[in-house]
Structure formats: structure tokens, C-alpha cells
Design a protein around this motif. Structure first.
Motif, short mmCIF file in Angstrom:
data_model
loop_
_atom_site.label_atom_id
_atom_site.label_comp_id
_atom_site.label_asym_id
_atom_site.label_seq_id
_atom_site.Cartn_x
_atom_site.Cartn_y
_atom_site.Cartn_z
N PHE B 359 -1.69 -12.16 -72.53
CA PHE B 359 -1.98 -11.58 -71.84
C PHE B 359 -1.58 -12.09 -70.62
CE2 PHE B 359 -4.54 -10.41 -68.69
CZ PHE B 359 -5.27 -8.57 -69.17
N ALA B 360 -1.40 -13.30 -69.98
CA ALA B 360 -1.45 -13.85 -69.11
C ALA B 360 0.60 -14.02 -68.76
CB ALA B 360 -1.51 -15.32 -68.61
N GLN B 361 1.11 -14.13 -69.61
CA GLN B 361 2.49 -13.84 -69.68
C GLN B 361 2.94 -12.38 -69.67
OE1 GLN B 361 4.60 -14.32 -73.70
NE2 GLN B 361 6.34 -13.35 -72.43
N CYS B 362 2.22 -11.17 -70.42
CA CYS B 362 2.97 -10.43 -70.16
C CYS B 362 2.41 -9.28 -69.04
CB CYS B 362 1.63 -9.11 -71.39
SG CYS B 362 2.56 -9.22 -72.84
N LEU B 363 1.39 -10.29 -67.95
CA LEU B 363 0.75 -9.72 -66.50
C LEU B 363 1.83 -10.53 -66.17
CD1 LEU B 363 -2.96 -10.09 -66.17
CD2 LEU B 363 -1.33 -8.08 -65.88
N VAL B 364 2.60 -11.66 -65.89
CA VAL B 364 3.52 -12.14 -65.34
C VAL B 364 4.77 -10.73 -65.63
CG1 VAL B 364 5.16 -14.09 -64.83
CG2 VAL B 364 2.51 -14.37 -65.64
N GLU B 365 5.12 -10.85 -66.05
CA GLU B 365 6.52 -10.06 -66.32
C GLU B 365 6.04 -8.79 -65.32
OE1 GLU B 365 7.85 -10.04 -70.07
OE2 GLU B 365 9.04 -8.30 -69.69
N ALA B 366 4.65 -7.84 -65.62
CA ALA B 366 4.12 -6.68 -65.03
C ALA B 366 4.07 -7.20 -62.90
CB ALA B 366 3.04 -6.40 -65.20
N GLY B 367 3.85 -8.66 -63.07
CA GLY B 367 3.61 -8.74 -61.37
C GLY B 367 5.06 -9.02 -61.21
N LEU B 368 5.64 -8.95 -61.82
CA LEU B 368 7.27 -9.82 -61.27
C LEU B 368 7.78 -7.98 -60.85
CD1 LEU B 368 9.55 -12.09 -60.84
CD2 LEU B 368 10.64 -11.93 -62.98
N ILE B 369 7.49 -7.59 -61.55
CA ILE B 369 8.02 -5.77 -61.93
C ILE B 369 7.60 -5.74 -60.70
CG2 ILE B 369 7.79 -3.03 -62.41
CD1 ILE B 369 8.10 -5.23 -65.43
N GLY B 370 6.11 -5.50 -60.21
CA GLY B 370 5.54 -4.95 -58.84
C GLY B 370 5.79 -5.72 -57.52
N LEU B 371 6.37 -6.60 -57.78
CA LEU B 371 6.76 -7.77 -56.65
C LEU B 371 8.80 -7.34 -56.12
CD1 LEU B 371 6.39 -11.55 -56.66
CD2 LEU B 371 6.13 -9.88 -54.83
N LEU B 372 9.25 -7.33 -57.36
CA LEU B 372 10.49 -6.25 -57.03
C LEU B 372 10.15 -5.11 -56.76
CD1 LEU B 372 12.88 -7.79 -60.38
CD2 LEU B 372 13.11 -8.68 -58.02
N GLY B 373 9.84 -4.45 -57.12
CA GLY B 373 9.38 -3.29 -56.60
C GLY B 373 9.05 -2.93 -55.53
#
Lengths: 410, 440
Positions: B359-373
């Protein structure tokens, strides 16, 4: 194509399907309402001013050094302006159709009435219909002898002497229809105050008010036989041939400056500019709405492309098996197209409900009319088309999957 | 562990560039649109005098002699009511204001005459509204009484006439009177220009005019009545004015009164004072609606006038709906992406990774997309604000990205994409490892 297998596949991808349906629904709802709002703004922007727009220019001057007689000043100015080559007619007015700042009066049919029936724009000035190019459909124009200087009228108001008050008026057809529906307005009287009673002598086809923000009351105007003195709130209107407007405007400003070098020209523009400025906000908003629609449809289309690509990649093996069992490329292509059509249809159905809800909200808060029913199919067709276009690429890729994939283990 | 997840996320994002760009773009466009409109909303609906506005009030009385019940008192006051309430000096500070236009010349400067907006007010105006001065200061109460020919000018006018130099002591010609400059304002741009706000409920939501710049010249109230005699416009009249040039005794409302009341007791006291005044005027036969008085706070008055233009509110709703659609999009794409990696996740689970770890791993990926976005969204927001600034609206020059909104942009982007990531991450972490391994 049998849709039952498609439905059962979708049931296994509930969350993804629902996301796509919701996205399509929301897009559909917003696009329906946005298209409607654009239409509403465009219709508002097409509002008729009732005048010959391309032949008019406006000059406004302010604060003439204390002039002993502002009425004589106005007459001189008008005479000077009339001399300018190319000028067909000149008038001084207290406001312009769609000009922004307005002069209005409350209209009553019975002087004892408590609440006025409506508020109408009041134009003051000589030769206004002729200069504006407003069309007279019944009766006559105001006669020179009916005009009264504004300060005499104001004194008459204070003393209650009706002789110094204007007694006749030219009204628009829209105002006449509102006051006396289905009757001939000529000769009928209405009241602005207890003492100011006006008899209708002429009817204009149309003349918009200066603050025509509401389409329903935009044409409620009248012309009164009042002469204003020169002042910062009055405008000179010159009528000329469209190609001469720039030259006439320049000459008019120069002539007015020459007549009194101390004055300040606060405004000089063609009537086309007046209309342009009046609707600037509506134009900007319509532009923003178009941008929103394009962006929304793009985002939704890209979302469909992304999900469809994923599904195609996930089902490569299944597709290979189906191909090996005899399904043609066309079958595979149509499978994905039908799947998208089904999802879009669910989304559109939900979107219609949502569109109706949003419209109710807008009607409540933004005084927008009810969404006409024909906007619903427009939104539906737009989303079906977008959906089919978006799914075409991934579906073609699916159709290209060779049957041999079925025989490979991974 | 976080560093490792970050590394994994970067690899995963690089693996499918098109999908990554699509997700980042969707978030960026959604963030850009909603932050542009939210920034405009934030600037237009803010408090024009933070810290001060709670003590400022706008009294209203109803001088309309028409006996039929009126719902609201007029938005402004007639001269007599305003003058009598003002001169009673029952508030901590109080100022009458009315705005008019007149010709301004600075003959010795060899500039053409210009039409200037003049604010007629009283000496308390400047301390009461915290008006910043660059040179000199406001006039005194004595100047109000003695009808002194003094003026305070805006920094814009000072720049235009005196190139920004200290012009205190210089003379301006207002219409046909000379006034001496006693103060020059520092740049001052309250949003909205609250002290002139009136009539918002009649404007059909087209209230951009409330955000125009403050007047060019500020002159003591009584002096201005003499200087610009005949140049004042009524807000509205309940019957025809006998002499439109002189509004002092006319049946018209055209003066606003602002009062500063520093405590709740004083507010209650002033409310009573206004009511008593109205009752007394009724006894004198001048008022009919003695009970129709109001004492709204500054923010209450702005709300009542619905100062935020309805187009701006509509745009905010649109942008938020747009962001929502972009988020649906991102949720769908993330879900697709994570579920496609079922095999990989299965291996990790089988090798001992807990659900929480996946779960944490997936969230990190989502958060990274959020930062880039968020970063791209910030650029789009700046572009959007530039677009708003180029529009012909009164508040265009106010529009800028302040620190709050700058941080809010990133917060919104990350929160939005984390929210979008929760559902896909949850689904990914719930996948039974055995099933996935079998298919390998």
C-alpha cells in the motif's frame, strides 16, 4: 454482437467501469450545461440595440469651464458638429443603448398606484430616433415645440406647475406591449410621478436601454421631449457613413476642442466599440466555457484511451484464444467498440440526471433559464462520438493480436 | 524504505512514459484551472482590512416617506441624516464618504486637464481605514470644520503629476478652486474598494466595478461640496430633486457613513443610537420607517452586496468540477497501472512484504505523480493568472499568486493525487499473492 459476455466482463472490473462511467457522466453533465450557457451568452450578445450601429460615433466631453448658459452651449456644439463634412445627423443624448451608465424612471399607469409597474430607460434629446436610426412603427416623432429645457421642467416639478412639464413621449413597442397588451398604445397615458403624465405619440420598433443586462426588460425605453444642457453626462452622437467614422470622430473631437479648449474629452468611440465593451465580460466568459468544454472532452478521451489500452493489454491472451477459436478481427474490434458504447451509454444516462441537477442549481443561483431538452441529445452524441474515437486506437491494437498468442504460455 | 519506494516509483513511472505523462498532465490541468479560479476568488472575497474589519460598521436609515413597507433601507444616506449622525460623534471614529468626478488641472505643470475621481470624506477616514501615507498625512478635524482647501492625493496621481516626488505643499486646481496638498498616499489598493460599495444587489452579479482603484484626490467633505458644487450624483432619489445641482436638501441618498466601534458594548450602544435617531426623526415627521435601520459590519456589508462577481463564482465551480473529472481520470489510470503489476506485487507479497508495505509503495508512486502534477499545475496557474490579468476587468491588476496560494497549490496537488491513489493502492494491496503467482 452479443452484449451479455461484455456485461459479465465489465462486472468483473466493477471499480474501473464505474470510474469511467462517473467520469463520462460528470463530463456529459458539465458539457450540456456549458454549451447551454455559451448559447445563452451568445444570444444575449446578439441583443438588438434598435439603432443603426455601424453609422454612429459617440463623443463625450466633460466639465466645460463655467458656461453661463449650458443650453446655448449645447446648441452651439451641435451646430459646430453639424458642419463637419460627412456628418448626416447630430444629436445630444443622456445615454446610449448598451452604453453602460443609465437613466431610468419608474412607470405607473395610475398616479395613485403604490408600486410602479416597471422601470424604463428614459432618453432625453432632440432628433434622437432620426440620428440613432431607430425605426418608428406608429405615430410620429416628437415635435420641436414639445421640447422643454430640463431646468424649467425641474422647477415645474417643484412647484407642481404641469405647464412646464413634458406631456408626450415616444415609447418602444416592447414597453407599449407590456403596459397595454394587445391594444393600440397611441394616445394612451402613463405616469412617471404624480404630476408627470405622458401621452404616447409615437412607437419605436426597438431601442435598447443603456443597462440592458436582462433580455426580458432590455427594450423598455422611452424618449421624452426634454432638452439637456451641455455637461459631462451628455454625449454627442454623430451619424455618418460607416467608412467615414474614423475621420468624423477625429474632426468632431477637434471641433469641440476648438469651441472650448478647456474641456476634457472623456470618451470618443464608434458605436461598434460601445457594443464591444458592453459585452466584453460575456465574450470572455463564453471563451472560458469553450476552453472548459474542449479541455474536459480531451481529458475524458485520454482517460478512455488509457483504460482501454490497459484492458486490451490485460486481455491479450483471451483475445488470442478467441481469434484461435475463429473470431475475426472485426469481431474483436466490435467487442471493444460495443463495450465502450455500453459504458458511454450508462455514463450519459447518469450524466443527464446530473445535468438536470446542475441546471436546477444554476437556475437558483445564477438566474439561468431551464435547460432546453434538445441539449441532452447534443451532449449524448458528443460523448458517444468522443468515446468511439478514443477507443478506436486500443481496439485496433486488440484486433491486431495474432491467434498464435493463445498457444504461448506467457 | 521510503527511498527504496521512491526508486521503485521512478522506475515504474519511466516504464510507461505515455501513461505517466497523461496522469501528470491530467492533474496539472485540473490543478491549474482550479488554482487560477481559487486564487481570483481568494483575492476578491478576502478581507480588505484584516484585523480591522471587525470594528468597522455601516449604519443605514430609511428616509423614504412612502408608507408602504420597504424591505431594506437605502444603500446610502441622505445628506441630513449622514451629517447629523456623523456630527453626534458617538463612535470611536467616523467618516462620511461620497465620490464624484471633477476636472483637475495643475496649470504650472503644463499638463492637459484630466477628469479625476474625488472622494469627499472627513479626517477620521485615514486613521480609521489604516490608509498608508508616503509623504505628509491626512487633514485634521479642524480642517473639516473650517472647510480648509486641502487635499490628499493618491500615489498614482503623485507619480503622474510630480514623478513621485514629495508634493506636500504644492497646489492643485480642482474645477475652479485651488487646494493645497497635505498628504500623498503610499500605493493603496484595498480589495474590494470597500468604502464605496453600494447597490450590489441591483447589479445582476456584475460587480467587478467594486474592485476599481481608490480615488485620485481626497478632500474634506464640506470643502468638496463647495469646490464641486453641482458635480455630485445621487445614488437614488425617492422623489424628483428640486435642484439637482445641490443635493444637500434633496430627496436623494448619496452619502455613506462608516463608523469604528471598538467593543461589543459600543456596537450595541451605536445600534441603539441609530434607532433612537430614526425614532426622533419620525417624531419630527421626517421619517416614516423608524424601525427600518441597519448596522452591518464591514464584512456583513460586503456579503450583503455580493461583491464577488457571479462570473468568478461560476468559474470556480466549473474549475472544481473539472478537477474532480481529472481526479476520476487519475484514479482509473492508477488502478489500471497497479493492477497490471499484479504479478510483481504477488512476488513481493510472497517474499514477505506486508499489505501495508505494498500500500505504501503504491501511495508513494501516486504522491510522486501528484508532486509532478503540482509543479506543472503551478506553471499552468501562473499562465492562467496571466490570462486573467490580460482581461479588461477592474480587478485584473490585483491578481497575483501569494505565498498562501502558492503553498495551497502544492498541497492541493499532493492531497488530490494521494486521494486518487488510495483506492488503487488499496486494491493492489488486497490482491491475494497466490493467485498472481499461479499465472506466472
Amino acid at each position: 454482437m452479443d452484449i451479455l459476455p461484455i456485461l459479465s466482463t465489465l462486472r468483473r472490473h466493477k471499480i474501473t467501469s464505474w470510474l469511467l462511467i462517473l467520469e463520462i457522466a460528470l463530463t456529459c453533465a458539465i458539457v450540456c450545461n456549458a454549451v447551454f450557457m455559451i448559447g445563452h451568452r451568445l444570444q444575449h450578445m446578439r441583443m438588438s440595440s434598435g439603432i443603426d450601429e455601424h453609422a454612429l460615433v459617440q463623443v463625450q466631453v466633460a466639465d466645460i469651464a463655467p458656461s453661463p448658459d449650458i443650453y446655448a452651449r449645447a446648441k452651439e456644439d451641435l451646430a459646430v458638429l453639424r458642419q463637419i463634412p460627412g456628418v448626416q445627423a447630430v444629436a445630444m443624448t443622456n445615454q446610449l443603448p448598451l452604453g453602460g451608465s443609465s437613466s431610468n424612471a419608474s412607470v405607473k399607469l395610475d398616479p395613485t398606484q403604490r408600486q410602479p409597474i416597471l422601470s424604463a430607460g428614459t432618453y432625453f434629446g432632440r432628433d434622437l430616433p432620426q440620428t440613432f436610426g431607430a425605426r418608428l412603427v406608429a405615430g410620429r416623432n416628437l415635435k420641436p415645440e414639445e421640447y422643454i429645457d430640463a431646468d424649467i421642467a425641474i422647477k415645474a416639478l417643484a412647484t407642481g406647475d404641469t405647464k412646464g412639464l413634458p406631456a408626450v413621449a415616444v415609447v418602444t413597442q416592447a414597453l407599449a406591449q407590456r403596459l397595454w397588451p394587445g391594444q393600440n398604445p397611441l394616445g394612451k397615458s402613463f405616469y412617471l410621478t404624480d404630476t408627470v403624465s405622458l401621452r404616447v405619440v409615437g412607437v419605436l420598433a426597438g431601442l435598447a436601454r443603456a443597462n440592458a443586462h436582462d433580455d426580458a426588460t432590455a427594450q423598455y425605453t422611452m424618449i421624452l421631449p426634454l432638452l439637456m444642457g451641455a455637461g459631462k453626462d451628455q454625449s454627442y452622437i454623430l451619424r455618418t457613413r460607416p467608412q467615414d467614422r474614423a475621420a468624423v470622430l477625429k474632426a468632431a473631437v477637434a471641433a469641440l476642442k476648438k469651441a472650448d479648449p478647456l474641456r476634457v474629452v472623456t470618451r470618443q468611440r464608434t458605436y461598434d466599440d460601445v457594443r464591444h465593451e458592453f459585452f466584453a465580460n460575456d465574450r470572455a466568459m463564453a471563451g472560458i466555457l469553450v476552453g472548459v468544454i474542449v479541455a474536459l472532452l480531451t481529458v475524458t478521451a485520454l482517460g478512455i484511451v488509457g483504460l482501454a489500452s490497459f484492458w486490451v493489454a490485460q486481455r491479450r491472451r483471451t483475445i488470442g484464444v478467441r481469434r484461435a477459436l475463429g473470431a475475426t478481427r472485426g469481431h474483436i474490434l466490435r467487442y471493444f467498440q460495443t463495450e465502450n458504447f455500453l459504458l458511454a451509454t450508462f455514463g450519459i444516462a447518469l450524466g443527464m440526471l446530473l445535468a438536470y441537477g446542475i441546471n436546477l442549481f444554476l437556475m437558483l443561483h445564477y438566474e439561468l433559464p431551464r435547460l432546453p431538452a434538445f441539449y441532452f441529445p447534443v451532449g449524448a452524441v458528443a460523448l458517444w462520438l468522443i468515446g468511439q474515437l478514443a477507443v478506436l486506437g486500443p481496439a485496433l491494437r486488440a484486433a491486431a493480436v495474432p491467434p498464435v498468442v493463445a498457444t504461448r504460455s506467457v | 524504505m521510503f527511498g527504496y519506494y521512491l526508486d521503485l516509483a521512478l522506475r515504474s513511472l519511466k516504464r510507461n512514459k505515455a501513461l505517466t505523462v497523461l496522469m501528470v498532465l491530467a492533474i496539472a490541468v485540473g490543478i491549474g484551472a482550479s488554482m487560477t479560479t481559487l486564487t481570483v476568488m481568494h483575492l476578491l472575497s478576502g478581507d480588505p482590512l484584516p484585523g480591522r474589519s471587525g470594528t468597522l460598521f455601516y449604519p443605514q436609515v430609511d428616509p423614504d416617506p412612502d408608507p408602504s413597507p420597504n424591505h431594506q433601507p437605502y444603500d446610502m444616506m441622505d445628506y441630513r441624516s449622514a451629517q447629523e449622525l456623523w456630527s453626534a460623534h458617538r463612535a470611536d471614529r467616523e467618516a462620511m464618504v461620497t465620490s464624484s468626478q471633477l476636472r483637475l488641472t495643475a496649470s504650472h505643470l503644463n499638463l492637459p486637464p484630466l477628469m479625476a475621481q474625488m472622494l469627499s470624506t472627513t479626517s477620521d477616514f485615514f486613521p480609521m481605514f489604516d490608509v498608508p501615507f508616503r509623504y505628509g498625512g491626512g487633514w485634521t478635524a479642524e480642517d473639516d470644520r473650517s472647510r480648509a482647501r486641502v487635499a490628499v492625493i493618491s500615489s498614482d496621481l503623485n507619480d503622474k503629476l510630480f514623478n513621485g516626488a514629495d508634493s506636500v505643499g504644492r497646489t492643485l486646481r480642482l474645477k475652479d478652486s485651488d487646494v493645497r496638498i497635505v498628504g500623498v498616499l503610499a500605493p493603496w489598493r484595498p480589495s474590494p474598494q470597500f468604502y464605496d460599495v453600494a447597490g450590489g444587489r441591483f447589479s445582476n452579479g456584475d460587480t467587478a466595478g467594486f474592485y476599481q482603484r481608490p480615488e485620485d484626490v481626497f478632500v474634506p467633505f464640506q470643502s468638496s461640496l463647495e469646490i464641486n458644487a453641482g458635480g455630485f450624483q445621487p445614488f437614488t432619489c425617492w422623489s424628483m430633486p428640486g435642484d439637482p445641482a445641490h443635493l444637500q436638501n434633496s430627496p436623494c441618498v448619496w452619502v455613506a457613513l462608516w463608523v469604528q466601534l471598538d467593543s461589543a458594548a459600543k456596537v450595541a450602544g451605536y445600534r441603539r443610537f441609530v434607532a433612537d435617531y430614526a425614532a426622533q426623526q419620525k417624531a419630527l415627521g421626517r421619517f416614516v420607517h423608524a424601525d427600518n435601520t441597519q448596522l452591518r459590519s464591514l464584512m456583513g456589508w460586503l456579503d450583503f452586496n455580493q461583491v464577488v462577481p457571479s462570473d468568478v463564482r461560476l468559474q470556480t465551480w466549473l474549475a472544481l468540477a473539472f478537477l474532480l473529472i481529472c481526479l476520476f481520470n487519475t484514479v482509473g489510470l492508477l488502478l489500471a497501472k497497479f493492477l497490471r503489476r499484479a504479478g510483481e506485487i504477488g512476488v513481493r507479497r510472497a517474499l514477505g512484504a506486508s499489505r501495508a508495505a505494498v500500500f505504501a509503495q503504491c501511495l508513494v508512486e501516486a504522491g510522486l505523480i501528484g508532486l509532478l502534477g503540482g509543479a506543472s499545475g503551478l506553471l499552468l496557474t501562473l499562465f492562467g493568472l496571466w490570462l486573467v490579468r490580460s482581461q479588461p476587468v477592474e480587478y485584473a491588476d490585483l491578481v497575483h499568486l501569494d505565498t498562501t496560494m502558492f503553498l495551497a497549490t502544492f498541497a492541493l496537488a499532493v492531497v488530490a493525487s494521494l486521494l486518487a491513489g488510495v483506492l488503487p493502492a488499496l486494491r493492489a494491496s488486497r490482491m491475494p499473492p497466490g493467485l498472481q503467482l499461479k499465472t506466472l
